[in-house]
Scaffold this active site. Structure first.
Site, PDB file in Angstrom:
ATOM      1  N   GLU A 284     -87.880 -19.447  60.249  1.00 12.60           N
ATOM      2  CA  GLU A 284     -88.192 -20.591  61.004  1.00 12.60           C
ATOM      3  C   GLU A 284     -88.912 -19.725  61.727  1.00 12.60           C
ATOM      4  O   GLU A 284     -90.121 -19.800  62.803  1.00 12.60           O
ATOM      5  CB  GLU A 284     -86.888 -21.501  62.347  1.00 12.60           C
ATOM      6  CG  GLU A 284     -87.323 -22.337  61.943  1.00 12.60           C
ATOM      7  CD  GLU A 284     -86.127 -23.566  63.054  1.00 12.60           C
ATOM      8  OE1 GLU A 284     -86.243 -24.754  63.462  1.00 12.60           O
ATOM      9  OE2 GLU A 284     -85.497 -22.571  64.188  1.00 12.60           O
ATOM     10  N   HIS A 305     -75.937 -16.679  35.974  1.00 13.33           N
ATOM     11  CA  HIS A 305     -75.994 -17.872  34.852  1.00 13.33           C
ATOM     12  C   HIS A 305     -77.208 -18.943  35.544  1.00 13.33           C
ATOM     13  O   HIS A 305     -77.290 -20.144  34.642  1.00 13.33           O
ATOM     14  CB  HIS A 305     -75.032 -18.283  35.251  1.00 13.33           C
ATOM     15  CG  HIS A 305     -73.688 -16.881  34.951  1.00 13.33           C
ATOM     16  ND1 HIS A 305     -73.547 -16.489  33.047  1.00 13.33           N
ATOM     17  CD2 HIS A 305     -73.734 -15.806  35.334  1.00 13.33           C
ATOM     18  CE1 HIS A 305     -72.900 -15.730  33.321  1.00 13.33           C
ATOM     19  NE2 HIS A 305     -72.472 -14.737  34.255  1.00 13.33           N
ATOM     20  N   LYS A 419     -90.329 -34.702  63.671  1.00 15.11           N
ATOM     21  CA  LYS A 419     -89.845 -35.182  64.647  1.00 15.11           C
ATOM     22  C   LYS A 419     -90.763 -36.306  65.341  1.00 15.11           C
ATOM     23  O   LYS A 419     -89.809 -37.741  65.814  1.00 15.11           O
ATOM     24  CB  LYS A 419     -89.230 -34.443  65.944  1.00 15.11           C
ATOM     25  CG  LYS A 419     -87.957 -33.536  65.972  1.00 15.11           C
ATOM     26  CD  LYS A 419     -87.717 -32.687  66.858  1.00 15.11           C
ATOM     27  CE  LYS A 419     -87.099 -31.530  66.419  1.00 15.11           C
ATOM     28  NZ  LYS A 419     -85.646 -31.018  67.781  1.00 15.11           N
TER      29      LYS A 419
HETATM   30  O1  PA5 Z   1     -83.526 -22.812  66.216  1.00 14.85           O
HETATM   31  C1  PA5 Z   1     -84.484 -23.700  66.937  1.00 14.85           C
HETATM   32  O2  PA5 Z   1     -84.666 -23.789  67.758  1.00 14.85           O
HETATM   33  C2  PA5 Z   1     -84.052 -25.208  66.054  1.00 14.85           C
HETATM   34  O3  PA5 Z   1     -83.057 -24.992  65.276  1.00 14.85           O
HETATM   35  C3  PA5 Z   1     -82.770 -25.665  66.922  1.00 14.85           C
HETATM   36  O4  PA5 Z   1     -81.608 -25.195  66.454  1.00 14.85           O
HETATM   37  C4  PA5 Z   1     -82.128 -27.146  66.032  1.00 14.85           C
HETATM   38  O5  PA5 Z   1     -83.595 -27.901  66.598  1.00 14.85           O
HETATM   39  C5  PA5 Z   1     -81.795 -28.088  66.852  1.00 14.85           C
HETATM   40  O6  PA5 Z   1     -81.981 -27.990  68.711  1.00 14.85           O
HETATM   41  P1  PA5 Z   1     -80.820 -28.686  69.840  1.00 14.85           P
HETATM   42  O7  PA5 Z   1     -79.897 -27.488  69.839  1.00 14.85           O
HETATM   43  O8  PA5 Z   1     -82.200 -28.679  71.026  1.00 14.85           O
HETATM   44  O9  PA5 Z   1     -80.388 -29.260  69.602  1.00 14.85           O
END
Ligand code: PA5
Length: 443
Positions: A284, A305, A419
């Protein structure tokens, strides 16, 4: 601090791969330390091991103690950065079999990290006839997966314990001020914990997001923070002997040399979810603007393996980073067998750990010979202090690495695309036009 062995990069990179990046690393360090780079308002994690909210930390410990005393199970509802860190630490320090082991802390189940009906039904089945509590975690407070799961567990708790009883068993970790979960928690009177504004999800494991479930699982969060604090002090020091500088520079140099994939490998099965956490952290943070190493992971020797074949002889697109722990906790020695039908008596009396180490040494050489550059990180122990330091090491190196790559390591604009489509297809108000467009394409 940990040692990062970079000696197996030499066949693949020019001798100055690290020194030639020293100025860029010093600049990246300054951006991180001062929060003045891209995404700088999300660098609250950099000094968190020193500056964390001590009063909230005490409340986390008290809540964990209460959960341990009144619950046989804790359901942790969250996704992405609101789930992976806690699971990574619980499994790495305890075990992937944590729930099966005899212990004086509750079983931990993770829910709301997907939309599978069967997975959710299974967790409900596993907790409904036991005393349980719920920790719902969402920074934004609006993420669909945990919000849906929480509705279900909230109803289950209220049915089982009544509204008031349920209230004392629900812990909400969310934004200090905004979001639907914050509103709900305030309205219902749940105990709340804060995800700081300046800490993004994937950097939040050392906040209440990770700390409450980790403490409920009986792990010493003070030691976890102490390990992170030591790493924070060590890694802030500029210089090419800094392992975070080395790791960030090696990734950048290998990426520029044409490698597109980094494989994180470990010879401990308990590391599996730590690797999942690492994948989110790096994937990310760097995978944007058409750039970034693809983070993958393997568990050795099991995956020798399966993926081992590709790593040895497939397309030469990867390098490996191997995390090793200095000592196993247990000792197992291989027994002597007078019949020796399996021909293994040459190993009798030897520690299984010795065999694992020789496998590791042999694999490293085979992979390097096969064209896979290798980095090797040795961590002293699978304990809270070392794991705290390991978390901070990867976070800090990730910040440096993102800045070397020239991206904002602290945003994730790409996550929105799915989303929006999902909201539209589900008929969320405000998404009517997109719904019509998508359905026309799908029909
Ligand atoms: O790193 C990030 O920002 C995302 O992976 C969030 O943690 C994930 O989308 C969950 O978001 P939230 O904590 O707002 O529900």
């Amino acid at each position: 601090m940990f040692k990062l062995d970079c000696s197996n990069l030499s066949p693949f990179l020019p001798a100055d791969w690290l020194d030639s990046r020293a100025d860029a690393l010093a600049h990246a360090r300054a951006l991180l330390e001062t929060g003045s780079g891209a995404g700088g308002n999300f660098t609250g994690w950099v000094h968190l091991p020193r500056d964390y909210d001590k009063a909230e930390f005490a409340r986390i410990q008290a809540a964990a103690q209460k959960i341990r005393s009144d619950s046989q199970a804790l359901v942790v509802v969250g996704i992405g950065g609101s789930y992976l860190g806690a699971r990574a630490v619980v499994e790495l320090i305890h075990s992937p079999n944590y729930n099966l082991r005899k212990k004086d802390s509750p079983d931990i189940f993770f829910a709301g990290n997907g939309l599978s009906t069967d997975a959710l039904a299974e967790v409900i089945e596993l907790v409904k006839d036991r005393d349980f509590s719920v920790n719902v975690i969402s920074k934004s407070g609006t993420t669909t997966e945990p919000a849906v799961a929480f509705r279900i567990f909230k109803a289950l708790l209220e049915e089982k314990y009544g509204k008031e009883g349920a209230q004392g068993r629900i812990y909400a970790t969310t934004d200090a001020r905004k979001g639907a979960l914050k509103g709900l928690a305030d309205a219902e009177g749940y105990e709340t914990f804060v995800v700081p504004d300046d800490v993004g999800g994937r950097f939040s494991v050392l906040t209440a997001v990770g700390l409450l479930p980790i403490a409920a699982a009986g792990i010493d969060i003070q030691a976890l923070m102490a390990g992170a604090r030591q790493a924070m002090d060590d890694l802030a020091l500029p210089g090419t002997d800094n392992p975070a500088w080395q790791y960030a520079a090696a990734r950048h140099a290998l990426y520029q040399s044409g490698k597109s994939t980094e494989i994180l490998a470990c010879y401990e099965p308990s590391f599996r979810f730590f690797a999942e956490w690492w994948k989110q952290l790096y994937g990310e943070s760097e995978g944007k603007e058409g750039k970034g190493l693809f983070p993958a992971s393997v568990e050795f020797t099991a995956d020798l393996h399966s993926m081992g074949q590709y790593i040895q002889q497939g397309e030469r697109l990867m390098f490996e980073t191997v995390v090793g722990f200095a000592q196993p906790r247990a000792a197992i020695s291989i027994p002597h067998d007078p019949d020796n039908v399996d021909g293994l008596n040459f190993l009798s009396g030897k520690a299984l750990e010795f065999v694992n180490r020789q496998a590791m040494r042999g694999v490293t050489l085979a992979h390097v010979d096969g064209g896979v550059p290798n980095l090797s990180l040795t961590v002293p122990a699978r304990d809270a202090e070392s794991v705290g330091a390991l978390i901070y090491f990867f976070e800090y190196a990730c910040g440096l690495s993102g800045y070397l790559l020239g991206v904002n390591p602290f945003d994730q604009p790409g996550v929105e695309a799915y989303k929006n489509n999902m909201y539209a297809l589900l008929g969320k108000p405000g998404y009517e036009e997109l719904k019509a467009q998508l359905e026309a394409r799908l029909d």
